[in-house]
Write an enzyme that holds these catalytic residues in place. Structure first.
Site, PDB file in Angstrom:
ATOM      1  N   ASN A  81      41.610  41.069  29.607  1.00 14.69           N
ATOM      2  CA  ASN A  81      42.796  41.924  29.760  1.00 14.69           C
ATOM      3  C   ASN A  81      43.973  41.144  30.351  1.00 14.69           C
ATOM      4  OD1 ASN A  81      42.268  44.467  28.710  1.00 14.69           O
ATOM      5  ND2 ASN A  81      41.174  45.141  30.530  1.00 14.69           N
ATOM      6  N   ASP A  88      27.462  45.169  29.233  1.00 12.83           N
ATOM      7  CA  ASP A  88      28.758  44.913  29.868  1.00 12.83           C
ATOM      8  C   ASP A  88      29.438  43.739  29.171  1.00 12.83           C
ATOM      9  OD1 ASP A  88      30.285  45.695  32.506  1.00 12.83           O
ATOM     10  OD2 ASP A  88      30.345  43.508  32.405  1.00 12.83           O
ATOM     11  N   ASP A  97      41.967  47.187  24.665  1.00 14.29           N
ATOM     12  CA  ASP A  97      41.476  48.426  24.040  1.00 14.29           C
ATOM     13  C   ASP A  97      40.883  48.139  22.665  1.00 14.29           C
ATOM     14  OD1 ASP A  97      42.202  49.910  26.200  1.00 14.29           O
ATOM     15  OD2 ASP A  97      43.971  50.845  25.277  1.00 14.29           O
ATOM     16  N   HIS A 125      46.463  44.844  27.876  1.00 17.51           N
ATOM     17  CA  HIS A 125      45.564  45.995  27.795  1.00 17.51           C
ATOM     18  C   HIS A 125      45.439  46.574  26.388  1.00 17.51           C
ATOM     19  CE1 HIS A 125      45.874  45.925  32.215  1.00 17.51           C
ATOM     20  NE2 HIS A 125      44.649  46.427  32.128  1.00 17.51           N
ATOM     21  N   GLU A 145      34.282  48.819  30.776  1.00 17.62           N
ATOM     22  CA  GLU A 145      33.784  47.932  29.720  1.00 17.62           C
ATOM     23  C   GLU A 145      32.257  47.957  29.667  1.00 17.62           C
ATOM     24  OE1 GLU A 145      35.235  46.903  32.558  1.00 17.62           O
ATOM     25  OE2 GLU A 145      34.419  44.973  33.243  1.00 17.62           O
TER      26      GLU A 145
END
Ligand SMILES: [Mg+2]
Length: 313
Positions: A194, A186, A203, A199, A230
């Site tokens: 973010n 994780d 990404d 965002h 994630e």
């Protein structure tokens, strides 16, 4: 020549899109004219019997088979029957090569699972058109199959495919009495990432981390999938705790080495990951779901203990 012996799910998109055709016919003359008709557009391989052709099909996994019906020893229908019994070969389309005035054969071509037939002596234009159509259909099906197993953003396997692989590796390791390890990964404080960078950058971060993880899996059997937002998960068959811990630590270090700035992170200046691991070695009274849960509990512990670390319970 490209290595075509890799299983379908290993093929890159490019490999999936190029086409190999195997022609099986006991007449060398027919094979020569097939070659002359198609070799400009396709990679053509030939065999003069089922005995020669079946291993070639198993080795090359062609996109199409041109199959003569009338052959000594093993006829085309029998070759077709054998191919359909093999899970990995049964989806390869077959165009039968029939002789004129054998109309009952033409009906049977479809009954046994052929996609089309061409009568001999064939016209080059007709053969080329029918081959083009079937290759295109096969490639579209391959592309859909490929996409159905992948995560669109990272290109890693998706969760559905991971569940399938976990089930398969679980049974294989159980049978072979080998250990199976799982790593749950994780990205630390990804929500803050973010919130800080947006965002789009989020990404890009996911893509970089995905690549870093994949690059650390050096053995062909090891797999990584995007498990959720994630979260990533690695499947390491025939891997004991020590080896899995080693891989986990290398992955953690590789992500740190990316040095992606993360000013909002509470624990570091750059993006880091937490890794939770679990290893199954006796399989008695166990399930793959329990192993996954154990890896998830380990990940929770890694978070609890301050993140950017590896924990194995
Ligand atoms: Mg023949």
């Amino acid at each position: 020549m490209k290595n075509r012996s890799t299983p379908d799910h290993h093929k890159t998109l490019e490999e999936t899109m190029s086409a190999t055709i195997i022609a099986i016919d006991d007449s060398v003359e027919v094979l020569l004219s097939i070659g002359a008709t198609l070799e400009q557009d396709y990679d053509i391989r030939v065999a003069t019997s089922g005995k020669e052709g079946l291993p070639l099909v198993a080795e090359l996994h062609p996109d199409l088979i041109l199959l003569d019906i009338m052959m000594p020893d093993m006829d085309g229908f029998e070759i077709c029957r054998r191919l359909q019994q093999d899970e990995t070969l049964k989806d390869i389309p077959i165009i039968f090569l029939t002789s004129l005035n054998r109309q009952e054969d033409e009906v049977r071509c479809f009954e046994v699972g052929g996609v089309d037939f061409v009568t001999k002596p064939f016209s080059p234009i007709v053969l080329r058109s029918r081959v083009t159509t079937q290759v295109r259909l096969k490639q579209q099906a391959d592309l859909l199959r490929f996409q159905a197993t992948r995560d669109g953003l990272t290109g890693l396997f998706n969760r559905r495919e991971f569940n399938f692989q976990l089930d398969r590796d679980w049974r294989a390791c159980q049978r072979a009495k080998k250990q199976l390890s799982i790593l749950m990964i994780d990205i630390d404080h990804f929500k803050l990432y973010n919130d800080t960078y947006g965002h789009l950058e989020g990404d890009r971060c996911l893509q970089s981390v995905a690549t870093a993880i994949r690059n650390q899996l050096k053995r062909g059997r090891d797999r990584v999938a995007r498990y959720g937002g994630e979260e990533f998960v690695c499947l390491l068959p025939e891997t004991n705790v020590q080896a899995a811990q080693h891989v986990a630590e290398e992955i953690r270090a590789a992500v740190q080495a990316l040095a992606i700035p993360h000013t909002a992170s509470i624990i570091a200046d750059t993006v880091s990951i937490s890794v939770g691991g679990a290893c199954e070695d006796h399989f008695i009274d166990q399930t793959s779901a329990k192993l996954l849960k154990k890896a998830d509990d380990s990940l929770y512990q890694a978070k609890e203990q301050g993140r950017n670390r590896v924990v194995f319970l």
